[in-house]
Design an enzyme around this catalytic site. Structure first.
Site, PDB file in Angstrom:
ATOM      1  CG  ASP A 119     -17.919 -11.966-166.559  1.00  0.00           C
ATOM      2  OD1 ASP A 119     -17.979 -13.133-166.136  1.00  0.00           O
ATOM      3  OD2 ASP A 119     -18.927 -11.255-166.782  1.00  0.00           O
ATOM      4  CG  HIS A 149     -20.588 -10.525-162.046  1.00  0.00           C
ATOM      5  ND1 HIS A 149     -19.995  -9.364-162.498  1.00  0.00           N
ATOM      6  CD2 HIS A 149     -21.018 -11.175-163.164  1.00  0.00           C
ATOM      7  CE1 HIS A 149     -20.059  -9.320-163.821  1.00  0.00           C
ATOM      8  NE2 HIS A 149     -20.682 -10.409-164.244  1.00  0.00           N
ATOM      9  CG  MET A 201     -27.534 -12.389-169.797  1.00  0.00           C
ATOM     10  SD  MET A 201     -26.978 -14.046-170.242  1.00  0.00           S
ATOM     11  CE  MET A 201     -25.522 -14.179-169.206  1.00  0.00           C
ATOM     12  CG  HIS A 222     -21.877  -8.015-167.042  1.00  0.00           C
ATOM     13  ND1 HIS A 222     -21.312  -9.240-167.349  1.00  0.00           N
ATOM     14  CD2 HIS A 222     -21.722  -7.248-168.161  1.00  0.00           C
ATOM     15  CE1 HIS A 222     -20.838  -9.209-168.578  1.00  0.00           C
ATOM     16  NE2 HIS A 222     -21.088  -8.016-169.097  1.00  0.00           N
ATOM     17  CG  MET A 234     -17.359  -9.555-171.908  1.00  0.00           C
ATOM     18  SD  MET A 234     -18.036 -10.095-170.320  1.00  0.00           S
ATOM     19  CE  MET A 234     -18.392 -11.836-170.635  1.00  0.00           C
ATOM     20  CG  MET A 289     -23.949  -9.108-170.854  1.00  0.00           C
ATOM     21  SD  MET A 289     -23.553 -10.778-170.293  1.00  0.00           S
ATOM     22  CE  MET A 289     -24.140 -10.654-168.611  1.00  0.00           C
ATOM     23  CB  SER A 295     -21.048 -14.857-161.965  1.00  0.00           C
ATOM     24  OG  SER A 295     -22.189 -14.851-162.804  1.00  0.00           O
ATOM     25  CG  ASP A 343     -23.604 -12.380-165.471  1.00  0.00           C
ATOM     26  OD1 ASP A 343     -22.908 -11.446-165.895  1.00  0.00           O
ATOM     27  OD2 ASP A 343     -23.133 -13.394-164.926  1.00  0.00           O
TER      28      ASP A 343
HETATM   29  C1  DX5 Z   1     -21.238 -14.613-169.102  1.00  0.00           C
HETATM   30  C2  DX5 Z   1     -21.366 -13.876-167.812  1.00  0.00           C
HETATM   31  C3  DX5 Z   1     -20.484 -14.349-166.727  1.00  0.00           C
HETATM   32  C4  DX5 Z   1     -20.682 -15.788-166.318  1.00  0.00           C
HETATM   33  C5  DX5 Z   1     -19.322 -16.373-166.063  1.00  0.00           C
HETATM   34  O1  DX5 Z   1     -21.880 -13.905-170.107  1.00  0.00           O
HETATM   35  O2  DX5 Z   1     -21.100 -12.493-168.004  1.00  0.00           O
HETATM   36  O3  DX5 Z   1     -20.537 -13.504-165.600  1.00  0.00           O
HETATM   37  O4  DX5 Z   1     -21.462 -15.964-165.171  1.00  0.00           O
HETATM   38  O5  DX5 Z   1     -19.462 -17.725-165.831  1.00  0.00           O
HETATM   39  P1  DX5 Z   1     -18.218 -18.687-165.633  1.00  0.00           P
HETATM   40  O6  DX5 Z   1     -17.422 -18.163-164.506  1.00  0.00           O
HETATM   41  O7  DX5 Z   1     -18.862 -20.010-165.368  1.00  0.00           O
HETATM   42  O8  DX5 Z   1     -17.453 -18.678-166.939  1.00  0.00           O
HETATM   43 ZN    ZN Z   2     -20.908 -11.168-166.208  1.00  0.00          ZN
END
Ligand code: DX5
Ligand code: ZN
Length: 207
Positions: A168, A32, A36, A63, A134, A65, A8, A34
């Protein structure tokens, strides 16, 4: 099932994103990403214009969010996403949105937050390529793995032997084993991989 590792980039240095990706892509299966928006989760990351500038030799696992994901899926598909995952909690017409994503020619994923039961997605399991369970509250990297979520993974795996099940949040060498044992086959890891001195070794330790 083959275990796929998805570093990620949330934990990468965004100032040299493509170099960071280069440092892991030879050893990993997916990148990956993310996304947000500061509404669906209390953090803001990046949007489609940044995704469009990513150079990766392996598929981009995006992903989302964000609220109203339906307004943005086309942008992310055009930006080069190979898989687009939306949160069931953010969708009014989940089935309709998954169909829309499929029509964009990309793979389709659906995700549930820790407090959302998998019954929320039971009607769409045949419409997706991947389910993302999650294992932390979405929003931030570096949180603790919620082992209680393995019940969801195991139930899903029992009903869907071939489905990609991604976990994740909080994945490291130890929790990866727990997740794989429960039935997960796609492991996202941010801080564990990008925080490691030897990223290749870190990725290999998850398989
Ligand atoms: C959190 C993200 C993850 C995040 C995971 O909301 O969706 O993808 O990067 O990070 P680690 O592996 O550090 O928990
Ligand atoms: Zn993620």
């Amino acid at each position: 099932m083959k275990i796929k590792i998805a570093p990620s980039i949330l934990s990468a240095d965004f100032g040299k994103l493509n170099e960071e990706i280069k440092s892991v892509e030879k050893y990993a299966d997916l990148i990956h990403v993310d996304v947000m928006d500061g509404h669906f989760v209390p953090n803001i990351t990046l949007g489609a214009p940044v995704v469009a500038k990513i150079c990766a030799k392996i598929p981009l696992d995006v992903h989302l969010m964000i609220e109203n994901p339906g307004n943005y899926v086309e942008d992310f598909a055009k930006a080069g996403a190979d898989i687009i995952t939306v949160h069931s909690e953010a969708c009014k017409d989940l089935k309709g949105l998954l169909k829309k994503i499929r029509a964009l020619g990309v793979k389709v994923g659906v995700s549930v937050k820790p407090k959302t039961p998998i019954s929320a997605i039971s009607k769409v399991l045949d419409d997706v390529d991947m389910v993302l369970i999650m294992t932390v509250e979405p929003g931030f990297g570096g949180q603790k793995f919620m082992e209680e979520m393995m019940e969801k993974v195991a139930t899903l795996r029992k009903n869907k032997p071939k489905l990609d099940i991604e976990v994740d949040g909080g994945i490291n060498e130890e929790t990866a084993k727990i997740a794989v044992k429960a039935g997960a086959n796609v492991l996202v890891a941010g801080s564990y991989i990008f925080g490691a001195k030897n990223r290749k070794k870190a990725i290999e330790s998850l398989r």
